[in-house]
Design a protein around this motif. Sequence first.
Motif: not given
Length: 314
Positions: A176-205
């Motif tokens: 049953r469709y129920n539009p989500p309310r803002w307080h029901e969302w959980t937003f989580t940031g990710d801390h990639c080991p080595g930081g964003e530079d490590a993630r970017r390097r893996r993309r370049l690889e």
Amino acid sequence: MAIPLPRPLHSLSAEELAAAAKDRRWPKWQTMALLHSLRLPTLNAALLRPGQSSAEIRTAAHALAAALGTDRLMIRSDGGVEKKQYYRGGNTFPIGEIAHRAQPLLADGRAVILASPTNRFTNRLTVMIRMDRPGPGIRGTFTLEALGPGYDVADLTRGALPPQVTAQLDVVDWDRYNPPRWHEWTFTGDHCPGGEDARRRRRLERLAAQTLADGGQLAGDPQPEHAETWLRERGYLHLFGPQDPRPALMRRAAKLFEDAFVLTRAQPNRNWRCLATAYSVFAEPRTVYWDLVDGEHKYAAAAPADARAKEEAV
């Protein structure tokens, strides 16, 4: 029986789309037809089946290119359970190269999807979308995993790059469709080991070893530094700018949930446990949904990210 000449996806009738959406031989094409029939944005494309001649390949390529007003097309391969060494498509090539690139795939028994071209170096937002539930009638979860400018879908599905931000809804009633309310969302940031530079390097690889090597832009033994130079020389600086996809994901989260609910209702497997799709925001800007995957084949429902990454790497 003669193999029919390919026709652009967006030219198919409702009846033809329904038939294509039931054809399990070509899972990617099947879900592209389903997405288009539901009026969700998907690339215009044409399906080449094994056994089609070089002349038919060229005819299909020129017909689709003319319909799109372009001289380049994307190549994807399709055809059931993917092998470990299967062709990793998604690259865009000039019309003149399409036939000789498609023929080996067709000869190997795989179908080929020719699609409207994209620039995978300038994406604004990439999102993996998961719909999980323990069983029919049991509430589940909805998860969005996002990467920002300069990344693409393959980084999440095959590159095993950790998302920069994750959004989740718990206790979702998929019946049953129920539009989500803002307080029901959980937003989580990710801390990639080595930081964003490590993630970017893996993309370049990945770009160096797969995307740019396959497209012929880099030869020999390309390294991440070669990919970075190639991008910078062409003004593709998106990967090197600010990386905070949270605001863009927050703006789209409710609509993505609405679309996901529509997809669950249209899913022919009513006993589904985990469904997944991917969503891209291009630089034009335009948006597109990619494939709808039944998780019983590729994912374990609610599997930890590291376990899922190992499974996807197989």
